[in-house]
Scaffold this motif. Structure first.
Motif, PDB file in Angstrom:
ATOM      1  N   TRP A  30       0.827  -1.209   0.000  1.00 34.34           N
ATOM      2  CA  TRP A  30       0.000   0.000   0.000  1.00 34.34           C
ATOM      3  C   TRP A  30       0.856   1.252   0.000  1.00 34.34           C
ATOM      4  CZ3 TRP A  30      -4.522  -0.586   4.070  1.00 34.34           C
ATOM      5  CH2 TRP A  30      -5.440  -1.532   3.588  1.00 34.34           C
ATOM      6  N   ARG A  31       0.522   2.173  -0.896  1.00 35.17           N
ATOM      7  CA  ARG A  31       1.020   3.538  -0.811  1.00 35.17           C
ATOM      8  C   ARG A  31      -0.007   4.350  -0.012  1.00 35.17           C
ATOM      9  NH1 ARG A  31       6.187   3.138  -2.293  1.00 35.17           N
ATOM     10  NH2 ARG A  31       6.267   5.318  -3.007  1.00 35.17           N
ATOM     11  N   SER A  32       0.284   5.608   0.206  1.00 35.09           N
ATOM     12  CA  SER A  32      -0.618   6.439   1.015  1.00 35.09           C
ATOM     13  C   SER A  32      -2.012   6.533   0.399  1.00 35.09           C
ATOM     14  CB  SER A  32      -0.012   7.832   1.198  1.00 35.09           C
ATOM     15  OG  SER A  32       0.485   8.343  -0.022  1.00 35.09           O
ATOM     16  N   ARG A  33      -2.104   6.538  -0.929  1.00 31.90           N
ATOM     17  CA  ARG A  33      -3.419   6.573  -1.586  1.00 31.90           C
ATOM     18  C   ARG A  33      -4.242   5.336  -1.218  1.00 31.90           C
ATOM     19  NH1 ARG A  33      -5.798   8.860  -5.965  1.00 31.90           N
ATOM     20  NH2 ARG A  33      -3.894   9.945  -6.610  1.00 31.90           N
ATOM     21  N   ASP A  34      -3.599   4.174  -1.199  1.00 32.31           N
ATOM     22  CA  ASP A  34      -4.302   2.934  -0.871  1.00 32.31           C
ATOM     23  C   ASP A  34      -4.790   2.939   0.576  1.00 32.31           C
ATOM     24  OD1 ASP A  34      -3.682   1.657  -3.456  1.00 32.31           O
ATOM     25  OD2 ASP A  34      -1.630   1.667  -2.701  1.00 32.31           O
ATOM     26  N   LEU A  35      -3.945   3.446   1.462  1.00 28.22           N
ATOM     27  CA  LEU A  35      -4.332   3.494   2.873  1.00 28.22           C
ATOM     28  C   LEU A  35      -5.514   4.444   3.066  1.00 28.22           C
ATOM     29  CD1 LEU A  35      -1.917   3.481   5.877  1.00 28.22           C
ATOM     30  CD2 LEU A  35      -3.940   4.934   5.892  1.00 28.22           C
ATOM     31  N   ALA A  36      -5.474   5.589   2.376  1.00 25.14           N
ATOM     32  CA  ALA A  36      -6.587   6.534   2.469  1.00 25.14           C
ATOM     33  C   ALA A  36      -7.877   5.894   1.967  1.00 25.14           C
ATOM     34  CB  ALA A  36      -6.272   7.797   1.663  1.00 25.14           C
ATOM     35  N   ALA A  37      -7.804   5.158   0.868  1.00 26.01           N
ATOM     36  CA  ALA A  37      -8.981   4.483   0.327  1.00 26.01           C
ATOM     37  C   ALA A  37      -9.521   3.457   1.317  1.00 26.01           C
ATOM     38  CB  ALA A  37      -8.641   3.821  -1.002  1.00 26.01           C
ATOM     39  N   VAL A  41     -13.343   3.444   2.770  1.00 26.53           N
ATOM     40  CA  VAL A  41     -14.214   2.292   2.517  1.00 26.53           C
ATOM     41  C   VAL A  41     -14.692   1.690   3.831  1.00 26.53           C
ATOM     42  CG1 VAL A  41     -14.269  -0.079   1.629  1.00 26.53           C
ATOM     43  CG2 VAL A  41     -13.260   1.753   0.262  1.00 26.53           C
ATOM     44  N   ARG A  42     -13.806   1.588   4.787  1.00 25.39           N
ATOM     45  CA  ARG A  42     -14.160   1.005   6.088  1.00 25.39           C
ATOM     46  C   ARG A  42     -15.322   1.756   6.722  1.00 25.39           C
ATOM     47  NH1 ARG A  42     -12.429   2.444  11.096  1.00 25.39           N
ATOM     48  NH2 ARG A  42     -12.501   0.862  12.764  1.00 25.39           N
ATOM     49  N   GLU A  43     -15.350   3.086   6.583  1.00 27.23           N
ATOM     50  CA  GLU A  43     -16.391   3.884   7.219  1.00 27.23           C
ATOM     51  C   GLU A  43     -17.644   4.055   6.364  1.00 27.23           C
ATOM     52  OE1 GLU A  43     -14.707   6.881  10.448  1.00 27.23           O
ATOM     53  OE2 GLU A  43     -14.499   7.646   8.406  1.00 27.23           O
ATOM     54  N   ARG A  44     -17.488   4.016   5.048  1.00 23.79           N
ATOM     55  CA  ARG A  44     -18.580   4.398   4.164  1.00 23.79           C
ATOM     56  C   ARG A  44     -19.175   3.257   3.352  1.00 23.79           C
ATOM     57  NH1 ARG A  44     -19.168   9.924   3.027  1.00 23.79           N
ATOM     58  NH2 ARG A  44     -17.891  11.205   4.417  1.00 23.79           N
ATOM     59  N   PRO A  56     -14.470 -14.564   2.550  1.00 20.06           N
ATOM     60  CA  PRO A  56     -15.223 -14.736   1.304  1.00 20.06           C
ATOM     61  C   PRO A  56     -15.584 -13.413   0.616  1.00 20.06           C
ATOM     62  CG  PRO A  56     -16.024 -16.274   2.951  1.00 20.06           C
ATOM     63  CD  PRO A  56     -15.068 -15.356   3.658  1.00 20.06           C
ATOM     64  N   LEU A  57     -15.576 -12.312   1.375  1.00 20.32           N
ATOM     65  CA  LEU A  57     -15.882 -11.007   0.791  1.00 20.32           C
ATOM     66  C   LEU A  57     -14.628 -10.198   0.475  1.00 20.32           C
ATOM     67  CD1 LEU A  57     -18.931  -9.867   2.969  1.00 20.32           C
ATOM     68  CD2 LEU A  57     -18.946 -10.877   0.682  1.00 20.32           C
ATOM     69  N   ALA A  58     -13.469 -10.816   0.612  1.00 18.72           N
ATOM     70  CA  ALA A  58     -12.216 -10.089   0.412  1.00 18.72           C
ATOM     71  C   ALA A  58     -12.071  -9.573  -1.018  1.00 18.72           C
ATOM     72  CB  ALA A  58     -11.028 -10.975   0.780  1.00 18.72           C
ATOM     73  N   ALA A  59     -12.519 -10.361  -1.998  1.00 16.71           N
ATOM     74  CA  ALA A  59     -12.399  -9.936  -3.393  1.00 16.71           C
ATOM     75  C   ALA A  59     -13.259  -8.696  -3.651  1.00 16.71           C
ATOM     76  CB  ALA A  59     -12.798 -11.077  -4.327  1.00 16.71           C
ATOM     77  N   ARG A  60     -14.451  -8.690  -3.086  1.00 14.55           N
ATOM     78  CA  ARG A  60     -15.322  -7.518  -3.227  1.00 14.55           C
ATOM     79  C   ARG A  60     -14.679  -6.298  -2.581  1.00 14.55           C
ATOM     80  NH1 ARG A  60     -20.395  -5.809  -4.161  1.00 14.55           N
ATOM     81  NH2 ARG A  60     -21.274  -4.198  -2.812  1.00 14.55           N
ATOM     82  N   VAL A  64     -13.820  -2.703  -4.492  1.00  9.58           N
ATOM     83  CA  VAL A  64     -14.364  -1.423  -4.051  1.00  9.58           C
ATOM     84  C   VAL A  64     -13.243  -0.491  -3.610  1.00  9.58           C
ATOM     85  CG1 VAL A  64     -15.827  -0.293  -2.322  1.00  9.58           C
ATOM     86  CG2 VAL A  64     -16.578  -2.425  -3.418  1.00  9.58           C
ATOM     87  N   GLN A  65     -12.264  -1.033  -2.916  1.00 12.68           N
ATOM     88  CA  GLN A  65     -11.155  -0.196  -2.452  1.00 12.68           C
ATOM     89  C   GLN A  65     -10.369   0.355  -3.636  1.00 12.68           C
ATOM     90  OE1 GLN A  65      -9.359  -1.249   1.303  1.00 12.68           O
ATOM     91  NE2 GLN A  65      -7.327  -1.064   0.386  1.00 12.68           N
TER      92      GLN A  65
END
Length: 210
Positions: A30-37, A41-44, A56-60, A64-65
């Motif tokens: 992860w770069r900073s952009r990935d961490l921000a995403a 995603v975690r909150e929204r 089982p939902l890791a691919a989804r 989305v991320q």
């Protein structure tokens, strides 16, 4: 009054803005952009964020991320600053404080400690105690995969058992450092390890965290 989670949220947003979208982090791949995403995603997007713990939902979650990571970086930073939508459970002060205090602290350090010439951050005693209180409650969960017995110890002698068993390794450090260690950032945490050579070698190869 500002909560620990709110303060750490703003610190994380400011730091991500400062380092830019392509800075390294302690999160593998992860770069900073990935961490921000990830934070957004975690909150929204709870429908996708479940993939963090439900494989089982890791691919989804990954799809989305990636979609969020493709958004303008400034938009991601603003979404972190403003926090979750009103109908999100994270919008409740009590939930935000319980779920995000450690989350934002760890991710702030993921960015800080991946940069050259980073310097240690001094935590105020109240915040340090808040981190320790959460670590006491989650130590068994975080240490369940440890290949040896694991004890987390503050400099004042207070301890939390992360995993029972022998041989035992005792990890001594300030609450923030112990939190990072227990969340799998062993190489970046400023701690003292005490135990036999074999036990230390096993712990070095082991996995910690959720």
């Amino acid at each position: 009054m500002s909560t620990h989670a709110q303060r750490e949220r703003l610190l994380l947003a400011d730091l991500l803005e400062t380092v830019g979208p392509n800075a390294p982090t302690l999160c593998a791949g992860w770069r900073s952009r990935d961490l921000a995403a990830h934070v957004v995603v975690r909150e929204r997007r709870s429908d996708a964020a479940a993939g963090i713990v439900f494989k089982p939902l890791a691919a989804r979650l990954e799809r989305v991320q990636a979609e969020f990571a493709a958004k303008p970086y400034e938009e991601l930073i603003q979404l972190i600053r403003t926090g979750p939508p009103r109908l999100s459970p994270y919008a409740l002060k009590q939930v935000d404080e319980a779920a995000n205090t450690v989350e934002f602290f760890v991710h702030t350090e993921d960015v800080r400690r991946a940069q050259p010439e980073w310097s240690p951050r001094t935590l105020d005693p109240v915040f340090a105690d808040a981190l320790w209180s959460r670590l006491e409650r989650t130590a068994r969960l975080l240490g369940r995969k440890a290949p040896v017995g694991l004890v987390l110890r503050r400099p004042d002698g207070r301890t939390a058992v992360a995993r029972r068993g022998t041989p035992v390794v005792t990890v001594t450090g300030e609450p923030g450092e112990l939190t990072l260690f227990a969340f799998g950032r062993q190489g970046a945490a400023t701690v003292q390890l005490d135990g036999g050579e074999d036990a230390l070698a096993k712990l070095q190869k082991g996995t910690l965290g959720i």
